[in-house]
Design an enzyme around this catalytic site. Structure first.
Site, PDB file in Angstrom:
ATOM      1  N   CYS A  68       0.864  -1.176   0.000  1.00 51.30           N
ATOM      2  CA  CYS A  68       0.000   0.000   0.000  1.00 51.30           C
ATOM      3  C   CYS A  68       0.902   1.229   0.000  1.00 51.30           C
ATOM      4  O   CYS A  68       2.121   1.106  -0.099  1.00 51.30           O
ATOM      5  CB  CYS A  68      -1.005  -0.009   1.155  1.00 51.30           C
ATOM      6  SG  CYS A  68      -0.321   0.110   2.796  1.00 51.30           S
ATOM      7  N   CYS A  88      -4.460  -0.528  -2.176  1.00 50.91           N
ATOM      8  CA  CYS A  88      -4.975   0.804  -2.483  1.00 50.91           C
ATOM      9  C   CYS A  88      -4.616   1.137  -3.925  1.00 50.91           C
ATOM     10  O   CYS A  88      -3.688   0.559  -4.494  1.00 50.91           O
ATOM     11  CB  CYS A  88      -4.409   1.852  -1.524  1.00 50.91           C
ATOM     12  SG  CYS A  88      -2.660   2.186  -1.712  1.00 50.91           S
ATOM     13  N   CYS A  93       3.148   0.869  -8.344  1.00 55.61           N
ATOM     14  CA  CYS A  93       3.966  -0.321  -8.119  1.00 55.61           C
ATOM     15  C   CYS A  93       4.903  -0.537  -9.309  1.00 55.61           C
ATOM     16  O   CYS A  93       4.489  -0.409 -10.463  1.00 55.61           O
ATOM     17  CB  CYS A  93       3.071  -1.547  -7.950  1.00 55.61           C
ATOM     18  SG  CYS A  93       3.974  -3.070  -7.606  1.00 55.61           S
TER      19      CYS A  93
END
Length: 133
Positions: A8, A80, A87
Site C-alpha cells: 500500500c 490501495c 507499483c
C-alpha cells in the site's frame, strides 16, 4: 515456499494488517511480507485493532518496497489504488491482485469513531487473506 507481498502507499495500516494475518492464516504456505511506496511508520490504531483480534503487529516496521523480494514474489496484493498505480513492473510469472480498501488512516472523529473504521477494514482484510488459502 511461495512468497506473497502486500503493498500500500505508506505501509502503515492496510498492508501491515494483511501481513499480520498472512503470517498466521497462510503459515507454511507463503513467506509473507508487506511494504509501501513510501514509509510512513506504523499507525497505532492499526496496531490496536489487530491486538483486539489477537494479532500482534507492534514489532513490524514500515518498509519501502524491496525490488529483489518483489521480483521473486509469487503473488503481489495491492491494497490501495495508489500502490497499484505506482507499483514497479512485475515479472510475467507474478500473479497480482488488487483489493481497493478504504484508507482507515483518513478516518475522522473521536478515537473511538476512528477505531470503528479500523475494525471494519481489519475484518475485511482478514476475510480476504483467509480467501487466499
Amino acid at each position: 515456499m511461495k512468497k506473497i507481498y502486500f503493498l500500500c502507499t505508506g505501509n502503515s495500516c492496510r498492508s501491515q494488517m494483511a501481513e499480520g494475518y498472512g503470517k498466521i492464516l497462510l503459515k507454511g504456505k507463503y513467506e509473507v511480507r508487506s511494504a509501501g511506496i513510501e514509509k510512513h511508520g506504523m499507525n497505532p490504531y492499526a496496531v490496536k485493532a489487530m491486538a483486539e483480534d489477537g494479532v500482534d503487529i507492534s514489532k513490524q516496521m514500515s518498509k519501502i518496497i524491496d525490488p529483489d523480494y518483489l521480483k521473486s514474489a509469487d503473488l503481489v496484493v495491492t491494497l490501495c489504488g495508489d500502490a497499484r498505480d505506482r507499483c514497479p513492473a512485475l515479472p510475467p510469472q507474478t500473479k497480482s491482485l488488487h483489493w481497493p480498501l478504504i484508507d482507515p488512516a483518513q478516518a475522522q472523529g473521536t478515537p473511538e469513531q476512528k477505531m470503528v473504521v479500523f475494525r471494519q477494514v481489519r475484518d475485511e482484510i482478514k476475510k480476504l487473506v483467509a480467501g487466499l488459502e
